[in-house]
Write an enzyme that holds these catalytic residues in place. Sequence first.
Site, PDB file in Angstrom:
ATOM      1  N   THR A  10       0.808  -1.223   0.000  1.00 31.82           N
ATOM      2  CA  THR A  10       0.000   0.000   0.000  1.00 31.82           C
ATOM      3  C   THR A  10       0.839   1.271   0.000  1.00 31.82           C
ATOM      4  OG1 THR A  10      -0.154  -0.325   2.379  1.00 31.82           O
ATOM      5  CG2 THR A  10      -2.125  -0.860   1.087  1.00 31.82           C
ATOM      6  N   GLY A  12       5.182   3.142   0.016  1.00 31.88           N
ATOM      7  CA  GLY A  12       6.642   3.075   0.007  1.00 31.88           C
ATOM      8  C   GLY A  12       7.253   2.045  -0.935  1.00 31.88           C
ATOM      9  N   ARG A  34      -4.538  -2.197   4.800  1.00 30.41           N
ATOM     10  CA  ARG A  34      -5.456  -1.105   4.447  1.00 30.41           C
ATOM     11  C   ARG A  34      -6.145  -1.404   3.116  1.00 30.41           C
ATOM     12  NH1 ARG A  34      -1.412   3.848   5.160  1.00 30.41           N
ATOM     13  NH2 ARG A  34       0.034   2.205   4.545  1.00 30.41           N
ATOM     14  N   TYR A 152      14.084  -2.275  16.913  1.00 33.41           N
ATOM     15  CA  TYR A 152      13.978  -2.273  15.442  1.00 33.41           C
ATOM     16  C   TYR A 152      15.245  -2.891  14.845  1.00 33.41           C
ATOM     17  CZ  TYR A 152      13.573  -0.831  10.593  1.00 33.41           C
ATOM     18  OH  TYR A 152      13.514  -0.851   9.209  1.00 33.41           O
ATOM     19  N   THR A 187       9.636   7.417   2.818  1.00 33.79           N
ATOM     20  CA  THR A 187       8.355   6.720   2.604  1.00 33.79           C
ATOM     21  C   THR A 187       7.460   7.112   3.781  1.00 33.79           C
ATOM     22  OG1 THR A 187       9.085   4.831   3.907  1.00 33.79           O
ATOM     23  CG2 THR A 187       9.541   4.731   1.536  1.00 33.79           C
TER      24      THR A 187
HETATM   25  P1  NDP Z   1       5.976   2.270   4.595  1.00 30.18           P
HETATM   26  O1  NDP Z   1       5.464   2.580   5.953  1.00 30.18           O
HETATM   27  O2  NDP Z   1       5.825   3.289   3.530  1.00 30.18           O
HETATM   28  O3  NDP Z   1       5.343   0.888   4.084  1.00 30.18           O
HETATM   29  C1  NDP Z   1       5.202  -0.220   4.929  1.00 30.18           C
HETATM   30  C2  NDP Z   1       4.255  -1.217   4.305  1.00 30.18           C
HETATM   31  O4  NDP Z   1       4.165  -2.356   5.184  1.00 30.18           O
HETATM   32  C3  NDP Z   1       2.857  -0.667   4.142  1.00 30.18           C
HETATM   33  O5  NDP Z   1       2.357  -1.061   2.876  1.00 30.18           O
HETATM   34  C4  NDP Z   1       2.053  -1.347   5.250  1.00 30.18           C
HETATM   35  O6  NDP Z   1       0.731  -1.587   4.790  1.00 30.18           O
HETATM   36  C5  NDP Z   1       2.802  -2.675   5.380  1.00 30.18           C
HETATM   37  N1  NDP Z   1       2.613  -3.294   6.693  1.00 30.18           N
HETATM   38  C6  NDP Z   1       3.044  -2.838   7.889  1.00 30.18           C
HETATM   39  N2  NDP Z   1       2.638  -3.661   8.868  1.00 30.18           N
HETATM   40  C7  NDP Z   1       1.935  -4.665   8.268  1.00 30.18           C
HETATM   41  C8  NDP Z   1       1.258  -5.804   8.741  1.00 30.18           C
HETATM   42  N3  NDP Z   1       1.224  -6.099  10.051  1.00 30.18           N
HETATM   43  N4  NDP Z   1       0.649  -6.629   7.859  1.00 30.18           N
HETATM   44  C9  NDP Z   1       0.679  -6.340   6.535  1.00 30.18           C
HETATM   45  N5  NDP Z   1       1.320  -5.276   6.016  1.00 30.18           N
HETATM   46  C10 NDP Z   1       1.936  -4.429   6.877  1.00 30.18           C
HETATM   47  O7  NDP Z   1       7.518   1.916   4.800  1.00 30.18           O
HETATM   48  P2  NDP Z   1       8.682   1.443   3.806  1.00 30.18           P
HETATM   49  O8  NDP Z   1       8.187   1.251   2.433  1.00 30.18           O
HETATM   50  O9  NDP Z   1       9.828   2.325   4.035  1.00 30.18           O
HETATM   51  O10 NDP Z   1       9.017   0.032   4.474  1.00 30.18           O
HETATM   52  C11 NDP Z   1       9.048  -1.188   3.769  1.00 30.18           C
HETATM   53  C12 NDP Z   1      10.138  -2.064   4.365  1.00 30.18           C
HETATM   54  O11 NDP Z   1      11.401  -1.442   4.182  1.00 30.18           O
HETATM   55  C13 NDP Z   1       9.996  -2.307   5.868  1.00 30.18           C
HETATM   56  O12 NDP Z   1      10.331  -3.661   6.119  1.00 30.18           O
HETATM   57  C14 NDP Z   1      11.070  -1.386   6.463  1.00 30.18           C
HETATM   58  O13 NDP Z   1      11.537  -1.847   7.691  1.00 30.18           O
HETATM   59  C15 NDP Z   1      12.123  -1.453   5.388  1.00 30.18           C
HETATM   60  N6  NDP Z   1      13.110  -0.382   5.359  1.00 30.18           N
HETATM   61  C16 NDP Z   1      12.713   0.928   5.238  1.00 30.18           C
HETATM   62  C17 NDP Z   1      13.664   1.930   5.194  1.00 30.18           C
HETATM   63  C18 NDP Z   1      13.312   3.376   5.128  1.00 30.18           C
HETATM   64  O14 NDP Z   1      14.181   4.221   5.403  1.00 30.18           O
HETATM   65  N7  NDP Z   1      12.111   3.734   4.739  1.00 30.18           N
HETATM   66  C19 NDP Z   1      15.106   1.603   5.245  1.00 30.18           C
HETATM   67  C20 NDP Z   1      15.394   0.214   5.394  1.00 30.18           C
HETATM   68  C21 NDP Z   1      14.425  -0.728   5.423  1.00 30.18           C
HETATM   69  P3  NDP Z   1      -0.613  -1.452   5.666  1.00 30.18           P
HETATM   70  O15 NDP Z   1      -0.380  -0.388   6.689  1.00 30.18           O
HETATM   71  O16 NDP Z   1      -1.655  -1.121   4.657  1.00 30.18           O
HETATM   72  O17 NDP Z   1      -0.794  -2.823   6.244  1.00 30.18           O
HETATM   73  C1  8X3 Z   2      15.027   2.037   8.254  1.00 27.23           C
HETATM   74  C2  8X3 Z   2      16.146   3.003   8.124  1.00 27.23           C
HETATM   75  O1  8X3 Z   2      17.859   4.421   9.299  1.00 27.23           O
HETATM   76  O2  8X3 Z   2      15.791   4.065  10.468  1.00 27.23           O
HETATM   77  O3  8X3 Z   2      15.429   0.714   8.297  1.00 27.23           O
HETATM   78  O4  8X3 Z   2      17.374   2.292  10.278  1.00 27.23           O
HETATM   79  S1  8X3 Z   2      16.818   3.451   9.621  1.00 27.23           S
END
Ligand code: NDP
Ligand code: 8X3
Length: 251
Positions: A10, A12, A34, A152, A187
């Site tokens: 949904t 990022g 969502r 985390y 994101t």
């Molecule tokens: P967003 O918050 O933009 O997206 C997260 C997504 O995960 C949403 O689509 C949300 O959908 C889904 N989600 C969260 N919890 C659940 C759940 N319990 N069941 C199903 N879906 C779930 O974040 P990002 O795109 O940044 O994150 C994606 C991944 O990348 C994560 O694993 C994050 O840890 C990782 N990451 C992110 C970084 C960053 O800096 N942004 C850096 C490194 C890693 P919904 O709420 O609709 O369920």
């Molecule tokens: C998400 C990025 O910098 O918060 O994994 O660890 S950071």
Amino acid sequence: MKTALITGATSGIGKACAHLFAQQGYQLVLVARREEKLKEVAKHLADKYAIEIKTLIADVRDNTVLKEVFESLPEEWKQIDVLINNAGLSQGLEPVQNGDPNDWDTMIDTNVKGLLYVTKIVSNWMIAAKKGHIINIGSIAGKEVYPNGNVYCATKHAVDALNKGMRFDLLPHGIKVTAINPGMVETEFSVVRFKGDEDKAKKVYEGFEPLLAQDIADAIWFAVSRPAHVNINDMLIMPTAQASATVVNRN
Ligand code: NDP
Ligand code: 8X3
């Protein structure tokens, strides 16, 4: 036609992957909680790329619902070529002594147990089909620990270990396993970490150019599009202005 199953589609990184794989002609199984947002993403992509998309409304923390919802897919949709284990989140940024145990549960249940539940279901489909590629979204937080990142970082270190473990376990079945570890990507991640505080979230990315979700989708596509005999084990992708989890060159 190939099929990709993406959790957390949904927003990022997951949403950017859905776009890129749709553009590459994959049919998609998209998973998130969502419903309205997920259906919106699916409709847009189905209309734009004339592909088929199944949406599964599920919380990856709930193994019972997850099994029911995944099993409800028609048999031909259980031939998953690429699984992107992306659903994940951070909640809070506090010293461990001040941390909220509910936040810890949410992160551990989503980032570690949810990823395992999805992997167990889909890897068995891949084993039956004798093919597949699992992409695990880790983080710089799975390579380094930073102040207040405690739980985390622990969950992302667990993803790092599980990625390596899966590669051993799935090796006899010819299934590829890849970890994609991003640094800071702008994101909804920080809005979720700070529980809806958009101003605080915005400050995280101020004064430098963070990664875009599309940059990570591109890296995933690179791994997925290698020849059959090549596996990308692990990629660490940072903004040019970020040297480590905590060292960022801000203006
Ligand atoms: P967003 O918050 O933009 O997206 C997260 C997504 O995960 C949403 O689509 C949300 O959908 C889904 N989600 C969260 N919890 C659940 C759940 N319990 N069941 C199903 N879906 C779930 O974040 P990002 O795109 O940044 O994150 C994606 C991944 O990348 C994560 O694993 C994050 O840890 C990782 N990451 C992110 C970084 C960053 O800096 N942004 C850096 C490194 C890693 P919904 O709420 O609709 O369920
Ligand atoms: C998400 C990025 O910098 O918060 O994994 O660890 S950071």
